[in-house]
Design a protein around this motif. Sequence first.
Motif, PDB file in Angstrom:
ATOM      1  N   THR A   1      68.525  18.874  52.417  1.00 61.18           N
ATOM      2  CA  THR A   1      67.797  19.927  51.709  1.00 61.18           C
ATOM      3  C   THR A   1      67.093  20.803  52.733  1.00 61.18           C
ATOM      4  OG1 THR A   1      67.396  18.436  49.852  1.00 61.18           O
ATOM      5  CG2 THR A   1      66.048  20.436  49.970  1.00 61.18           C
TER       6      THR A   1
ATOM      7  N   ARG B   1      70.345  22.447  48.399  1.00 60.86           N
ATOM      8  CA  ARG B   1      70.635  21.018  48.536  1.00 60.86           C
ATOM      9  C   ARG B   1      72.134  20.821  48.638  1.00 60.86           C
ATOM     10  NH1 ARG B   1      66.625  21.295  44.687  1.00 60.86           N
ATOM     11  NH2 ARG B   1      64.671  20.223  45.240  1.00 60.86           N
TER      12      ARG B   1
ATOM     13  N   THR C   1      71.916  13.493  50.941  1.00 61.07           N
ATOM     14  CA  THR C   1      71.458  14.804  50.471  1.00 61.07           C
ATOM     15  C   THR C   1      70.668  15.480  51.581  1.00 61.07           C
ATOM     16  OG1 THR C   1      71.332  14.084  48.165  1.00 61.07           O
ATOM     17  CG2 THR C   1      70.087  16.058  48.778  1.00 61.07           C
TER      18      THR C   1
END
Length: 599
Positions: free
Chosen positions: A589, A524, A587
């Motif tokens: 990921t 992440r 974010t």
Amino acid sequence: MIWKSVVGKIWGTILLLVSVVLFFLTILLLQFFENFHINEVEQQMTSIGNKVSKIISRSHNDKETLTTTISEIIDAYSVRAVIIGNDSTYWISQQENKLPKLSKTFFKKDRTLSQALEAHKQVVKQGDFTFTNNGQTTHNKMMIVGVPLTFHSGEKGAIYVYQSLDVIKHATDQAKKIIYIDAGIAIILTTFFAFFLSTRITAPLRSLKEAALRVSKGKFDLTVPVLTKDEIGELAVTFNRMANRLKANITELNQEKEQLSGILNGMADGVMTFDRDGRLLITNPPAKRFLYSWRYEQEEDEQTERVPEPVANLFKQVVENEKQQADEMSVQGRTWVILMTPLYDQHQAVVRGAVAVLRDMTEERQLEQLRKGFIANVSHELRTPISMLQGYSEAIVDDIAGSEEEKKEIAKIIYDESLRMGRLVNELLDLARLEAGHFQLNKTEVALGDFFERAVGKFNALAKEEHIDLKLVGPNHKDDIYIFDPDRIEQVITNLVDNAIRHTDKGGAVTVEVADQEKGLFVRVTDTGSGIAQEDLPFVFERFYKADKARTRGKSGTGLGLAIAKSIVEAHHGKIMVNSKVGEGTTFTFYLPRKLKKV
């Protein structure tokens, strides 16, 4: 109700038929016995009269002796008799009973009875007679038989034998009682016989009825017992054959239905069928998703049967024109092409409904837009450096730069732009090879700890320069070994970390978290930057897509980095995703499956 059943109807019919026959038979028998008794009494009284007439005509005895003899004859038959002569002399029997003693006057007053005296004819009369006896008027129902006679002396006269009709009525009543009892017994026996016969006949029919009910409920595993060899038995055999045939047909229909259902459910296109009135009959999963999206967009109940207006209008055109029709509509940002074809009734050759095929053309439309946008984006990305190369080259050729420092600055700009063009071309080539499947991954064993420290550590200087806090969290076990292409995964991390730093303001933070979990490796990259607008999130992995619509040269890249990162991760059988809120950060990921881990 028993009268609504076959048993009740057969039972009632037999009872009614027997009752009607017994009714008319009883009436005839009653009439017969009544006439029979009357005729018997009449013949008996006539015989008595004739016998007495012969005795009187042949006897030479005196009146007293003759009367006694006649009285014995009369009394033997429980009747009364009156003997009347022309000289008004009469004799009457001496029997004591309830019959009145009739005088000569009584017979002479009645014209019919007086014929035995006057015309010397035999007469018979019965009825309710009125006469006076001892000053009292009485009524008696009697039968009177008058027989003419001739005394030994030659005197003419008549003997009247009479008897009460109550005696005849009593005998008739006895006969009626016997007939009524017989009729009642016949009705009772007929009732039991009819019930037994009807239940015996209808027992197989009831079995057939129960079997038919079970068949109507879809239970075909049954056999009706064949109890007789008559028509009902043949009906049971035929029913069993029908049930077996129905079972076979239903099985075939279910198999065809399952096959059709499997085909419809497996189709990528949506399918909807309509009847003649436009009611929706069948839908498959893609069509249900289309309707759900439309109802959600229109804020309608999911259980509503209303179809979208364009689909309804298309159905009307199909029914009116009896030709295939097509239309296109947009629902929840997705483009659907609808092709509707009429369904015909083979017997009447009229439209009995329609079938609509819905194809989701969103990706095709996006690919078309991307294809058009790709040329524009490449042209745009190449035009700027080419224009700068051309402009600064002309400046050198025209000797515009006055000093060596200016020339070096111009040459440095030309060099940077050429590097930029080279990166763009290389990225385009890499992306093309990745999407075409011709990209070769050089998988090797990689120690997670050293790899991520090196890949993230090279951005420490840039982060310090931009006053951004860059942190690496994990991996949990730095000695873990995974098998992947380190250069390509490092390219992914480089792209994500570089984007995070470029879009984070001074004083912000960028965190790279590596987690070695049971399912695989999770990485992440989180920043506290400006974030990505919600409408831009679905397109961040598209080629040349930039949230910065101005395409300024400062922080803006080529727009190919995230598209390449996605292709690299998917080539490793992994997934990449993004979550972001405007003003709070982003974010990214990506996940690599554990199956790539060396055992």
